[in-house]
Design a protein around this motif. Sequence first.
Motif, PDB file in Angstrom:
ATOM      1  N   ASP A 194      -4.195 -12.796   7.021  1.00  0.00           N
ATOM      2  CA  ASP A 194      -3.195 -13.871   6.573  1.00  0.00           C
ATOM      3  C   ASP A 194      -2.781 -13.640   5.199  1.00  0.00           C
ATOM      4  O   ASP A 194      -1.546 -13.825   4.804  1.00  0.00           O
ATOM      5  CB  ASP A 194      -3.641 -15.291   6.719  1.00  0.00           C
ATOM      6  CG  ASP A 194      -3.749 -15.676   7.947  1.00  0.00           C
ATOM      7  OD1 ASP A 194      -3.067 -15.280   8.887  1.00  0.00           O
ATOM      8  OD2 ASP A 194      -4.594 -16.757   8.453  1.00  0.00           O
ATOM      9  N   TYR A 195      -3.744 -13.544   4.267  1.00  0.00           N
ATOM     10  CA  TYR A 195      -3.165 -13.005   2.732  1.00  0.00           C
ATOM     11  C   TYR A 195      -2.528 -11.823   2.662  1.00  0.00           C
ATOM     12  O   TYR A 195      -1.499 -11.905   1.937  1.00  0.00           O
ATOM     13  CB  TYR A 195      -4.733 -12.597   2.008  1.00  0.00           C
ATOM     14  CG  TYR A 195      -4.764 -12.284   0.639  1.00  0.00           C
ATOM     15  CD1 TYR A 195      -3.990 -13.176  -0.422  1.00  0.00           C
ATOM     16  CD2 TYR A 195      -4.680 -11.081   0.448  1.00  0.00           C
ATOM     17  CE1 TYR A 195      -4.097 -13.042  -1.851  1.00  0.00           C
ATOM     18  CE2 TYR A 195      -4.589 -10.458  -0.950  1.00  0.00           C
ATOM     19  CZ  TYR A 195      -4.172 -11.427  -1.942  1.00  0.00           C
ATOM     20  OH  TYR A 195      -4.016 -10.985  -3.373  1.00  0.00           O
TER      21      TYR A 195
ATOM     22  N   GLN B 256       0.194  -9.207  -2.526  1.00  0.00           N
ATOM     23  CA  GLN B 256      -0.805  -8.208  -2.838  1.00  0.00           C
ATOM     24  C   GLN B 256      -0.089  -7.033  -3.651  1.00  0.00           C
ATOM     25  O   GLN B 256       0.885  -6.979  -3.734  1.00  0.00           O
ATOM     26  CB  GLN B 256      -1.592  -7.689  -1.756  1.00  0.00           C
ATOM     27  CG  GLN B 256      -0.889  -6.474  -0.871  1.00  0.00           C
ATOM     28  CD  GLN B 256       0.127  -7.165  -0.030  1.00  0.00           C
ATOM     29  OE1 GLN B 256       0.399  -8.369   0.110  1.00  0.00           O
ATOM     30  NE2 GLN B 256       0.514  -6.347   0.866  1.00  0.00           N
ATOM     31  N   PHE B 257      -0.840  -6.548  -4.637  1.00  0.00           N
ATOM     32  CA  PHE B 257      -0.467  -5.450  -5.436  1.00  0.00           C
ATOM     33  C   PHE B 257      -1.577  -4.079  -5.017  1.00  0.00           C
ATOM     34  O   PHE B 257      -2.740  -4.229  -5.409  1.00  0.00           O
ATOM     35  CB  PHE B 257      -0.507  -5.409  -6.835  1.00  0.00           C
ATOM     36  CG  PHE B 257       0.026  -4.336  -7.693  1.00  0.00           C
ATOM     37  CD1 PHE B 257       1.285  -4.474  -8.105  1.00  0.00           C
ATOM     38  CD2 PHE B 257      -0.814  -3.320  -8.066  1.00  0.00           C
ATOM     39  CE1 PHE B 257       1.808  -3.466  -8.879  1.00  0.00           C
ATOM     40  CE2 PHE B 257      -0.176  -2.249  -8.659  1.00  0.00           C
ATOM     41  CZ  PHE B 257       1.192  -2.394  -9.189  1.00  0.00           C
TER      42      PHE B 257
ATOM     43  N   GLY C  52       0.789  -1.151   0.225  1.00  0.00           N
ATOM     44  CA  GLY C  52      -0.074   0.080  -0.096  1.00  0.00           C
ATOM     45  C   GLY C  52       0.874   1.303   0.056  1.00  0.00           C
ATOM     46  O   GLY C  52       0.768   2.133  -0.753  1.00  0.00           O
ATOM     47  N   VAL C  53       1.875   1.332   1.015  1.00  0.00           N
ATOM     48  CA  VAL C  53       2.615   2.530   1.054  1.00  0.00           C
ATOM     49  C   VAL C  53       3.359   2.835  -0.330  1.00  0.00           C
ATOM     50  O   VAL C  53       3.337   3.970  -0.689  1.00  0.00           O
ATOM     51  CB  VAL C  53       3.626   2.687   2.244  1.00  0.00           C
ATOM     52  CG1 VAL C  53       4.403   3.757   2.257  1.00  0.00           C
ATOM     53  CG2 VAL C  53       2.679   2.478   3.505  1.00  0.00           C
TER      54      VAL C  53
ATOM     55  N   SER D 190      11.307  -4.700  -7.102  1.00  0.00           N
ATOM     56  CA  SER D 190      10.061  -5.602  -6.794  1.00  0.00           C
ATOM     57  C   SER D 190      10.726  -7.326  -6.676  1.00  0.00           C
ATOM     58  O   SER D 190      11.609  -7.036  -7.600  1.00  0.00           O
ATOM     59  CB  SER D 190       8.864  -5.627  -7.590  1.00  0.00           C
ATOM     60  OG  SER D 190       7.909  -6.853  -7.102  1.00  0.00           O
ATOM     61  N   SER D 191      10.097  -8.084  -6.113  1.00  0.00           N
ATOM     62  CA  SER D 191      10.615  -9.425  -6.111  1.00  0.00           C
ATOM     63  C   SER D 191      10.013 -10.313  -7.338  1.00  0.00           C
ATOM     64  O   SER D 191      10.028 -11.347  -7.936  1.00  0.00           O
ATOM     65  CB  SER D 191      10.317 -10.421  -4.858  1.00  0.00           C
ATOM     66  OG  SER D 191       8.784 -10.440  -4.846  1.00  0.00           O
ATOM     67  N   ARG D 192       8.923  -9.380  -8.378  1.00  0.00           N
ATOM     68  CA  ARG D 192       8.222 -10.190  -9.128  1.00  0.00           C
ATOM     69  C   ARG D 192       7.830  -9.145 -10.526  1.00  0.00           C
ATOM     70  O   ARG D 192       7.778  -8.059 -10.292  1.00  0.00           O
ATOM     71  CB  ARG D 192       6.852 -10.408  -8.684  1.00  0.00           C
ATOM     72  CG  ARG D 192       6.758 -11.526  -7.643  1.00  0.00           C
ATOM     73  CD  ARG D 192       5.214 -11.742  -7.321  1.00  0.00           C
ATOM     74  NE  ARG D 192       4.647 -10.675  -6.255  1.00  0.00           N
ATOM     75  CZ  ARG D 192       3.383 -10.389  -6.248  1.00  0.00           C
ATOM     76  NH1 ARG D 192       2.520 -11.013  -6.649  1.00  0.00           N
ATOM     77  NH2 ARG D 192       2.986  -9.241  -5.475  1.00  0.00           N
ATOM     78  N   ASP D 193       8.526  -9.813 -11.478  1.00  0.00           N
ATOM     79  CA  ASP D 193       8.587  -8.958 -12.886  1.00  0.00           C
ATOM     80  C   ASP D 193       7.131  -8.481 -13.064  1.00  0.00           C
ATOM     81  O   ASP D 193       6.897  -7.460 -13.803  1.00  0.00           O
ATOM     82  CB  ASP D 193       9.183  -9.911 -13.987  1.00  0.00           C
ATOM     83  CG  ASP D 193      10.491 -10.177 -13.659  1.00  0.00           C
ATOM     84  OD1 ASP D 193      11.195  -9.351 -13.004  1.00  0.00           O
ATOM     85  OD2 ASP D 193      11.094 -11.142 -14.457  1.00  0.00           O
TER      86      ASP D 193
END
Length: 336
Positions: A319-320, A326-327, A171-172, A191-194
């Motif tokens: 937990d999610y 999340q994005f 979020g931030v 980020s850790s994800r492309d």
Amino acid sequence: MKVIEISESFGTDRLRLADRPEPEPGDGQLLLKMNAASLNYRDWLMVTGRYNPKQPLPLIPCSDGSGEVLECGGGVTGFAPRDRVLPIFAPRWIEGKPDREKLRTTLGGPLDGVLTRRMVVDADSVVRTPAHLDDVEAACLPCAAVTAWNALVVHGELAEGDRVLVQGSGGVSIFALQLARAMGAEVWAISSRDECLARMRELGAVDGVNYKTVPEWGREIRKRSGGVDLVVDVGGGATLPQSLAAVGLGGRICQVGNLGGGSVELNLIPLFMQQVRLQGLLVGDRCSFEALNDLIENKKLRPIVDRTFAWTEAGAALDYLAAGQQFGKVCLSIEE
């Protein structure tokens, strides 16, 4: 009145729907009907007992919510029934520097939070909801957006054309990206994800680095950008050394979180040789929130909502959130 509370012991599996007496507003207060909430990592820490193991229970968790005025107490001016409002994170922190007393009065711990159908607040501890936002979108603002605003504007002294580095897709960081772009800054991301980096480029980021495949991402960001002017650091111990490597001469690092740990061994030489300023901050005051909302309304910015759960699914939602996939923001809809 129905609330979600944690009682007897900590844990996301200990959250329960419970009954409490119907609240009534006193002089200078508002009775709110709460419609939505959003989650922060702090909420997960609080519910699991990691934030404050001595927190008295029962506790209504979560600090960020949106609602509408049902009733005004005596002497209240400027508000009327059906006005849409947002309670602030620290109800006694209206303006100026924080102090220990102000920061002890935070929603969702130690004070009861927003997972309740009805809530009484002081009239000076709310701000008006930007008119173009729905209740779920508005609930995203009190912590994450105000934190991003203070990191960028109040402490980061952002100027048009500055280069800003944001970390991850929580979020931030997403708010910092949106706000910085709205103010004419150049935004870089890690980020850790492309796939998240691709989405951040769609939101206006110039470029990004996958920190899993490029562990020395600070040097890589510095090489590509020429050195950023401001880092909004959410990782703490895991990211601060690389943030220092990414920032340029005379730059600023605003430390707003510790997702990667609260301690680190740090080489201080670059800090003073490059005249870098390291600033910690915790959310912000009501006046900052009002200034933020002015920009949101003027630019018609909308928060990025990843997923919305029913409020009775608060444990699963937390937990999610803690899984970190999340994005943007994770939210709850508060049903009657």
